[in-house]
Design an enzyme around this catalytic site. Structure first.
Site, PDB file in Angstrom:
ATOM      1  N   ILE A   1       0.827  -1.200   0.000  1.00 37.45           N
ATOM      2  CA  ILE A   1       0.000   0.000   0.000  1.00 37.45           C
ATOM      3  C   ILE A   1       0.861   1.250   0.000  1.00 37.45           C
ATOM      4  O   ILE A   1       0.551   2.244  -0.666  1.00 37.45           O
ATOM      5  CB  ILE A   1      -0.962  -0.060   1.199  1.00 37.45           C
ATOM      6  CG1 ILE A   1      -2.003  -1.162   0.954  1.00 37.45           C
ATOM      7  CG2 ILE A   1      -1.632   1.276   1.447  1.00 37.45           C
ATOM      8  CD1 ILE A   1      -2.645  -1.715   2.187  1.00 37.45           C
ATOM      9  N   ASP A   2       1.958   1.233   0.729  1.00 37.96           N
ATOM     10  CA  ASP A   2       2.851   2.385   0.801  1.00 37.96           C
ATOM     11  C   ASP A   2       3.445   2.701  -0.569  1.00 37.96           C
ATOM     12  O   ASP A   2       3.416   3.846  -1.030  1.00 37.96           O
ATOM     13  CB  ASP A   2       3.962   2.098   1.811  1.00 37.96           C
ATOM     14  CG  ASP A   2       4.259   3.288   2.715  1.00 37.96           C
ATOM     15  OD1 ASP A   2       3.560   4.306   2.604  1.00 37.96           O
ATOM     16  OD2 ASP A   2       5.178   3.186   3.538  1.00 37.96           O
ATOM     17  N   ASP A   3       4.015   1.690  -1.221  1.00 33.57           N
ATOM     18  CA  ASP A   3       4.577   1.911  -2.562  1.00 33.57           C
ATOM     19  C   ASP A   3       3.507   2.355  -3.535  1.00 33.57           C
ATOM     20  O   ASP A   3       3.756   3.192  -4.409  1.00 33.57           O
ATOM     21  CB  ASP A   3       5.252   0.632  -3.059  1.00 33.57           C
ATOM     22  CG  ASP A   3       6.682   0.520  -2.590  1.00 33.57           C
ATOM     23  OD1 ASP A   3       7.569   1.045  -3.271  1.00 33.57           O
ATOM     24  OD2 ASP A   3       6.907  -0.078  -1.528  1.00 33.57           O
TER      25      ASP A   3
END
Length: 644
Positions: free
Chosen positions: A389-391
């Protein structure tokens, strides 16, 4: 006891000369330096540095498989020796305290390399190990490596039956309850711990036994510890008399699961732990070294090795992971902050690379979100099973800010990614790193889980990045964003900061949360933002920078305190600049710190680790953080001063 952070400045000869126009020369130099680091394939990737257990365990893996060579052993040993502290120990991060398990593994690695146990560096290490409880007091993973070579009893390790793979998702302790990194590690370990091999190490670790057993005082009668230690005894009994048909089926299913999760580069998840344990498990099941799965797995490790010429000879070290997508999406945004135009060749190559890296197949995340169409971006070169999710949030920001808005490839990638990002929100309104609703605490109570995080609950930093991305893409009034904002406000610490799960620590969390909340429309004078600004200003160091020691994860006295670093200074500045505080003394001093510590080539030095794998246990030095985040801060400062 808290120790005051040192604030030593760089030698005058190596610092850049500042001008009357703050930040301008530093910005141009940093921009050009970062542009020069781009790979021809369009991506950026800095070294991902961790600790020497990676190198020791690589040697032990090769010893177990019978393929360890003298050359690689000598080169790895040079690196291991170079990282020893003055007290004879090895730490998990630069400047950190000695760590028992890391020191035990390093000692064994050097003894395997032929170091004399009576040499001063070995004697110092051994003395410290024994003073701190010996191998009896090490973590489970270290003792598993010892058991593989007959240096520890399998009977004295927690039971991990392969039947775990057979549990459906609704049953507690099923593999979907584990964080993605943990499930990829646990599945092969159930095979290893069931087969209980003992190979020849060629040396003994007997001198590292203290003769003292760890504290085994009984837990309170009504406690999870008492319950799960009782369950462990039951499972050990089952290990002696398993239902053979069920055991065979479980072993077969576990092997199939492992093989199906191998990535195109030969890795498992693009990270060291599941990679080495998967190779061990398959080898024990009879996979020969020339089997395609084994051959590709071993060949893939070569791409994670760094060899460097030093004064003492070539050193060899293993990256625990590689971060090309993460480094690229952050670099693209920093370059845009520095006013590099969208049509710059470097940004065109980068956006082409990012579009090609979108993942359009289902991974383990679909267990909890079966109806969600696939998309997302992973951290590594190859990790189709685990987009994160961060990337994904940062890739969407990078494509939005740098991609050609007329390109159908860019537009469609953004739309798919936005839908996937929104769909991965957990029920409580936050976002985790890899999975949605991976919050069952029960698995953390297992005796096996004495090292690192094993579940993946929402965190402030990832939630902030998701909120920011959705707002920038025009979803600021969406229900998902509103719920994310409420999650962030509810999880602000009492001192005004936010906890940083994937970066060190409250500086990282606060540096992510403040810009996201501003982007979501929170007034800049909102109490939560005012408290965050006050916390940042109160924790600025005397040299104008900011730093937070990784000990802040286990000792609250260190929260917001430590030696100033370029990346952490930039995180603080990004938050304050989002609050339009560019004319404050704190921001001017922060910019001055970045200028004063910049190298002549436009980059910065940062030996400190400012990335986090497992809070309290495993840390990362991202070698590009020291370049990316200062450039972003300088660029946003310049825009604010110019009124842009």
């Amino acid at each position: 006891m808290f120790e005051s952070p040192e604030t030593a400045a760089r030698p005058e000869s190596s610092a850049r000369v500042t001008t009357a126009d703050p930040g301008t020369d530093a910005l141009a130099a940093a921009r050009d330096h970062l542009l020069s680091l781009q790979h021809a394939g369009g991506w950026w990737k800095g070294e991902l540095q961790t600790n020497v257990t990676m190198d020791v365990e690589d040697l032990l893996l090769r010893q177990f498989l019978g393929i360890r060579t003298d050359v690689e052993t000598v080169e790895a040993a040079r690196w291991i020796r170079s990282q020893q502290r003055s007290d004879g120990t090895w730490a998990t991060f630069h400047g950190g305290p000695g760590d028992l398990s890391t020191t035990v593994e390093a000692y064994i690695g050097l003894k395997l390399a032929g170091d004399d146990v009576d040499a001063a560096h070995m004697a110092d290490a051994r003395r410290w190990i024994l003073e701190h409880g010996g191998i009896e007091n090490t973590r489970v993973f270290t003792r598993i490596w010892l058991a593989l070579f007959g240096e520890w009893s399998w009977d004295d390790l927690p039971a991990m039956p392969p039947e775990l793979i057979l549990l459906p998702p609704w049953v507690p302790l099923n593999i979907a309850d584990w964080g993605c990194w943990a499930r990829q590690t646990v599945v092969p370990l159930t095979i290893v711990c069931t087969l209980r091999p003992q190979h020849d190490l060629g040396i003994s670790a007997a001198e590292l036994r203290s003769g003292r057993r760890p504290d085994t005082s009984p837990a309170p009668l009504m406690s999870w510890d008492r319950l799960f230690h009782g369950l462990d005894r039951v499972l050990h009994g089952y290990e002696r008399f398993p239902v053979r048909s069920v055991r065979r089926h479980a072993m077969r299913r576990a092997a199939e699961w492992i093989v199906s999760h191998q990535e195109a580069d030969g890795s498992w998840g693009g990270i060291q732990p599941p990679w080495v344990y998967s190779l061990l498990a398959l080898y024990l099941l009879g996979y020969p070294l020339d089997h395609p799965v084994m051959r590709e797995g071993l060949a893939g490790l070569e791409g994670f090795l760094i060899r460097e010429q030093t004064d003492t000879g070539v050193v060899r070290r293993l990256e625990a992971c590689q971060s090309p997508v993460w480094d690229t999406v952050l670099t693209v945004q920093a370059l845009r902050d520095a006013d590099v135009p969208r049509d710059h060749p470097a940004l065109r190559r980068a956006t082409e690379y990012l579009c090609a890296e979108e993942i359009e197949v289902r991974g383990d995340w679909a267990v909890r979100r079966p109806a969600l169409p696939p998309s997302g971006w992973a951290f590594e070169f190859e990790n189709d099973g685990y987009p994160d999710i961060d990337d994904t949030a940062e890739a969407l920001l990078a494509l939005h800010r740098a991609g050609d808005p007329a390109s159908p490839d860019v537009r469609s990638a953004i739309e798919r990614g936005r839908r996937w990002l929104r769909g991965m929100q957990s029920h409580d309104g936050g976002w985790a790193a890899f999975d949605a609703d991976n919050t069952r605490q029960l698995v953390t109570k297992l005796p096996f889980c004495d090292f690192g995080e094993v579940i993946d609950p929402p965190s402030a930093d990832v939630t902030a990045h998701a909120v920011e991305a959705l707002c920038v893409l025009g979803n600021g009034h969406d229900t998902a964003v509103r719920r994310g904002v409420q999650w962030l406000l509810a999880h602000q610490e009492s001192d005004g900061s936010w906890f940083g799960r994937w970066g060190a620590n409250h500086l990282y969390g606060t540096g992510a949360a403040v810009p996201a909340l501003v982007q979501a429309g929170l007034p800049r004078d909102h109490l939560a933002l005012a408290r965050a600004a006050r916390w940042l200003e109160e924790h600025q160091n005397a040299d104008g920078g900011w730093g937070e020691d990784l000990r802040s994860y286990v000792d609250s006295d260190w929260i917001g305190r430590g030696v100033s670093t370029p990346s952490q200074t930039a995180w603080a500045l990004l938050a304050l600049l989002a609050l339009e505080r560019h004319e404050t003394t704190a921001v001017r001093r922060g910019i001055g710190y970045l200028e004063a510590h910049q190298r002549q080539d436009g980059g910065w030095d940062e030996p400190q680790f400012t990335g986090t794998g497992f809070p309290g246990d495993f840390y990362i030095n991202y070698h590009l953080y020291r370049q990316i985040f200062p450039l972003a801060a300088l660029g946003r400062y310049r825009r604010a001063v110019d009124g842009g």
